[in-house]
Design a protein around this motif. Structure first.
Motif, PDB file in Angstrom:
ATOM      1  N   GLU A 142       0.834  -1.120  -0.042  1.00  0.00           N
ATOM      2  CA  GLU A 142       0.019   0.012  -0.081  1.00  0.00           C
ATOM      3  C   GLU A 142       1.014   1.160  -0.018  1.00  0.00           C
ATOM      4  O   GLU A 142       1.938   1.090   0.566  1.00  0.00           O
ATOM      5  N   GLU A 143       0.171   2.451  -0.319  1.00  0.00           N
ATOM      6  CA  GLU A 143       0.955   3.566  -0.487  1.00  0.00           C
ATOM      7  C   GLU A 143       0.909   4.181   1.219  1.00  0.00           C
ATOM      8  O   GLU A 143      -0.164   3.807   1.698  1.00  0.00           O
ATOM      9  N   PRO A 144       1.811   5.033   1.279  1.00  0.00           N
ATOM     10  CA  PRO A 144       1.858   5.447   2.851  1.00  0.00           C
ATOM     11  C   PRO A 144       0.783   6.660   2.966  1.00  0.00           C
ATOM     12  O   PRO A 144       0.383   7.286   1.933  1.00  0.00           O
ATOM     13  N   GLY A 145       0.616   7.089   4.134  1.00  0.00           N
ATOM     14  CA  GLY A 145      -0.259   8.228   4.503  1.00  0.00           C
ATOM     15  C   GLY A 145       0.761   9.434   4.390  1.00  0.00           C
ATOM     16  O   GLY A 145       1.669   9.432   4.256  1.00  0.00           O
ATOM     17  N   THR A 146       0.301  10.580   5.079  1.00  0.00           N
ATOM     18  CA  THR A 146       1.319  11.895   5.208  1.00  0.00           C
ATOM     19  C   THR A 146       1.898  11.777   6.542  1.00  0.00           C
ATOM     20  O   THR A 146       1.349  11.374   7.302  1.00  0.00           O
ATOM     21  N   LEU A 147       3.077  11.877   6.484  1.00  0.00           N
ATOM     22  CA  LEU A 147       3.959  11.581   7.603  1.00  0.00           C
ATOM     23  C   LEU A 147       5.059  12.900   7.570  1.00  0.00           C
ATOM     24  O   LEU A 147       5.811  12.907   6.710  1.00  0.00           O
ATOM     25  N   VAL A 148       4.892  13.784   8.699  1.00  0.00           N
ATOM     26  CA  VAL A 148       5.875  14.856   8.904  1.00  0.00           C
ATOM     27  C   VAL A 148       6.513  14.518  10.097  1.00  0.00           C
ATOM     28  O   VAL A 148       5.847  14.387  11.289  1.00  0.00           O
ATOM     29  N   THR A 149       7.826  14.358  10.305  1.00  0.00           N
ATOM     30  CA  THR A 149       8.712  14.007  11.418  1.00  0.00           C
ATOM     31  C   THR A 149       9.813  15.160  11.506  1.00  0.00           C
ATOM     32  O   THR A 149      10.194  15.557  10.628  1.00  0.00           O
ATOM     33  N   ARG A 150       9.936  15.605  12.682  1.00  0.00           N
ATOM     34  CA  ARG A 150      10.987  16.368  13.321  1.00  0.00           C
ATOM     35  C   ARG A 150      11.641  15.787  14.588  1.00  0.00           C
ATOM     36  O   ARG A 150      11.138  15.352  15.502  1.00  0.00           O
ATOM     37  N   LEU A 151      13.005  16.004  14.647  1.00  0.00           N
ATOM     38  CA  LEU A 151      13.959  15.811  15.635  1.00  0.00           C
ATOM     39  C   LEU A 151      14.676  16.857  16.074  1.00  0.00           C
ATOM     40  O   LEU A 151      15.652  17.556  15.124  1.00  0.00           O
ATOM     41  N   THR A 152      14.422  17.555  17.233  1.00  0.00           N
ATOM     42  CA  THR A 152      15.325  18.544  17.739  1.00  0.00           C
ATOM     43  C   THR A 152      15.926  18.407  19.116  1.00  0.00           C
ATOM     44  O   THR A 152      15.378  17.723  19.821  1.00  0.00           O
ATOM     45  N   VAL A 153      17.156  18.616  19.112  1.00  0.00           N
ATOM     46  CA  VAL A 153      18.071  18.127  20.001  1.00  0.00           C
ATOM     47  C   VAL A 153      18.762  19.435  20.454  1.00  0.00           C
ATOM     48  O   VAL A 153      19.353  20.359  19.704  1.00  0.00           O
ATOM     49  N   HIS A 154      18.896  19.676  21.845  1.00  0.00           N
ATOM     50  CA  HIS A 154      19.829  20.525  22.580  1.00  0.00           C
ATOM     51  C   HIS A 154      20.632  20.257  23.456  1.00  0.00           C
ATOM     52  O   HIS A 154      20.386  19.181  23.819  1.00  0.00           O
ATOM     53  N   ARG A 155      21.913  20.521  23.497  1.00  0.00           N
ATOM     54  CA  ARG A 155      22.895  20.329  24.382  1.00  0.00           C
ATOM     55  C   ARG A 155      23.388  21.394  25.156  1.00  0.00           C
ATOM     56  O   ARG A 155      23.791  22.560  24.539  1.00  0.00           O
ATOM     57  N   SER A 156      23.256  21.369  26.473  1.00  0.00           N
ATOM     58  CA  SER A 156      23.574  22.487  27.300  1.00  0.00           C
ATOM     59  C   SER A 156      22.973  23.733  26.862  1.00  0.00           C
ATOM     60  O   SER A 156      23.356  24.655  27.095  1.00  0.00           O
ATOM     61  N   GLY A 157      21.718  23.325  26.566  1.00  0.00           N
ATOM     62  CA  GLY A 157      20.753  24.893  26.169  1.00  0.00           C
ATOM     63  C   GLY A 157      21.056  25.161  24.721  1.00  0.00           C
ATOM     64  O   GLY A 157      20.381  26.532  24.265  1.00  0.00           O
ATOM     65  N   PRO A 159      21.421  24.658  20.491  1.00  0.00           N
ATOM     66  CA  PRO A 159      21.062  23.828  19.229  1.00  0.00           C
ATOM     67  C   PRO A 159      22.222  23.060  18.673  1.00  0.00           C
ATOM     68  O   PRO A 159      23.318  23.099  18.659  1.00  0.00           O
ATOM     69  N   LEU A 160      21.685  21.634  18.745  1.00  0.00           N
ATOM     70  CA  LEU A 160      22.743  20.504  18.333  1.00  0.00           C
ATOM     71  C   LEU A 160      22.462  19.904  16.966  1.00  0.00           C
ATOM     72  O   LEU A 160      23.058  19.647  15.950  1.00  0.00           O
ATOM     73  N   PHE A 161      21.042  19.794  16.891  1.00  0.00           N
ATOM     74  CA  PHE A 161      20.521  19.173  15.525  1.00  0.00           C
ATOM     75  C   PHE A 161      19.120  19.283  15.629  1.00  0.00           C
ATOM     76  O   PHE A 161      18.275  19.449  16.503  1.00  0.00           O
ATOM     77  N   ASP A 162      18.565  19.739  14.274  1.00  0.00           N
ATOM     78  CA  ASP A 162      17.200  20.117  14.038  1.00  0.00           C
ATOM     79  C   ASP A 162      16.859  19.794  12.540  1.00  0.00           C
ATOM     80  O   ASP A 162      17.215  20.482  11.531  1.00  0.00           O
ATOM     81  N   GLN A 163      16.150  18.775  12.593  1.00  0.00           N
ATOM     82  CA  GLN A 163      15.650  18.178  10.960  1.00  0.00           C
ATOM     83  C   GLN A 163      14.298  17.972  10.971  1.00  0.00           C
ATOM     84  O   GLN A 163      13.730  17.022  11.773  1.00  0.00           O
ATOM     85  N   GLU A 164      13.643  18.250   9.935  1.00  0.00           N
ATOM     86  CA  GLU A 164      12.408  17.542   9.519  1.00  0.00           C
ATOM     87  C   GLU A 164      12.138  17.081   8.077  1.00  0.00           C
ATOM     88  O   GLU A 164      12.725  17.640   7.479  1.00  0.00           O
ATOM     89  N   LEU A 165      11.439  15.997   8.257  1.00  0.00           N
ATOM     90  CA  LEU A 165      11.194  15.303   7.034  1.00  0.00           C
ATOM     91  C   LEU A 165       9.755  15.095   6.835  1.00  0.00           C
ATOM     92  O   LEU A 165       9.101  15.007   7.607  1.00  0.00           O
ATOM     93  N   ALA A 166       9.452  14.978   5.485  1.00  0.00           N
ATOM     94  CA  ALA A 166       8.117  14.961   5.047  1.00  0.00           C
ATOM     95  C   ALA A 166       7.850  13.853   3.811  1.00  0.00           C
ATOM     96  O   ALA A 166       8.576  13.751   3.129  1.00  0.00           O
ATOM     97  N   TYR A 167       6.777  12.923   3.973  1.00  0.00           N
ATOM     98  CA  TYR A 167       6.505  11.918   3.321  1.00  0.00           C
ATOM     99  C   TYR A 167       5.173  11.844   2.948  1.00  0.00           C
ATOM    100  O   TYR A 167       4.460  12.346   3.676  1.00  0.00           O
ATOM    101  N   GLY A 168       4.701  11.139   1.790  1.00  0.00           N
ATOM    102  CA  GLY A 168       3.388  10.915   1.495  1.00  0.00           C
ATOM    103  C   GLY A 168       2.701  12.098   0.536  1.00  0.00           C
ATOM    104  O   GLY A 168       3.275  12.840   0.327  1.00  0.00           O
TER     105      GLY A 168
END
Length: 247
Positions: A142-157, A159-168
């Motif tokens: 089957e085909e996917p639904g709509t999916l938007v994922t984001r990962l946000t990481v802070h270290r010692s206050g 920003p370390l990493f911030d990424q958003e991905l979108a599919y569907g």
């Protein structure tokens, strides 16, 4: 009717769990560990997330704690009675000299579903983190639904990493093209944050035909991988886990 639920776990340095609160589809269980980690397994208590649901899962490793969180089964995003998207939030907090291994099962985006998933992480300067994310775009055939994922990481206050991905079908055009997924339906990443990487940074390079490791400032390393199916994806990420963050 849409569901709102928040489940919480807090681990202490002495191996106890001062907080272990289940809610809605999240049944949190302390499970046996064969190593030095306090282990918690997330067991699905009902089908979720459905359209319109608002779910939150929180985990905190206090100073000096060693917490490992896994899951008993995959999470399947399904369409609901409302056209509104579902929201699935994961909030992680890792204290000084603490370690968190966040290793859930895959997130499956079923046809007709619409999910916004956001993981936020707060790390102390001396904290260590192992975080795996896997997305399976559509069940078999089957085909996917709509999916938007984001990962946000802070270290010692900071920003370390911030990424958003979108599919569907609700994602911008080209998400399935040759420059992104090239028709593959399993995508994942492994993020490892370790103060030791400051002196011994991870070298950038391929890990497999469709997987690569990238050193990040922080110090951290990110493994990004594509595969034809969930089993192939897990094999790649397990190999990366053994290399970057052995138990």
């Amino acid at each position: 009717m849409s569901l709102r639920a928040t489940a919480r776990v807090v681990a202490a340095a002495d191996g106890t769990l001062p907080v272990l609160e289940s809610d809605g589809p999240f049944a949190l269980r302390r499970t046996r560990s064969t190593d030095t980690y306090t282990r918690v397994t997330v067991v699905g208590a009902m089908s979720a997330p459905l359209g319109g649901d608002d779910l939150t899962l929180e985990a905190r490793a206090r100073d000096g704690a060693r917490l490992a969180v896994d899951a008993a089964a995959a999470t399947v995003a399904l369409p609901g009675r409302t056209p509104a998207p579902a929201h699935y939030r994961v909030r992680l907090d890792v204290g000084a000299d603490a370690v968190l291994r966040w290793l859930p099962e895959p997130l499956v985006s079923a046809r007709g579903s619409d999910l916004r998933a956001h993981t936020t992480v707060e790390l102390a300067d001396s904290a260590r983190l192992v975080l795996r994310e896997e997305q399976i775009l559509g069940r078999h055939g089957e085909e996917p639904g709509t999916l938007v994922t984001r990962l946000t990481v802070h270290r010692s206050g900071r920003p370390l990493f911030d990424q958003e991905l979108a599919y569907g079908p609700g994602a911008p055009g080209g998400w399935d093209g040759p420059a992104v997924l090239a028709g593959r339906r399993a995508v994942g990443q492994l993020l490892v944050v370790d103060p030791e990487f400051a002196d011994k940074p991870v070298a950038a390079g391929p890990l497999a035909e469709t997987a690569v490791v990238t050193p990040l400032a922080g110090p951290a390393a990110l493994v990004s991988a594509l595969a034809e199916d969930a089993l192939s994806l897990r094999r790649v990420l397990d190999a990366a886990l053994d290399r970057l963050a052995p138990v």
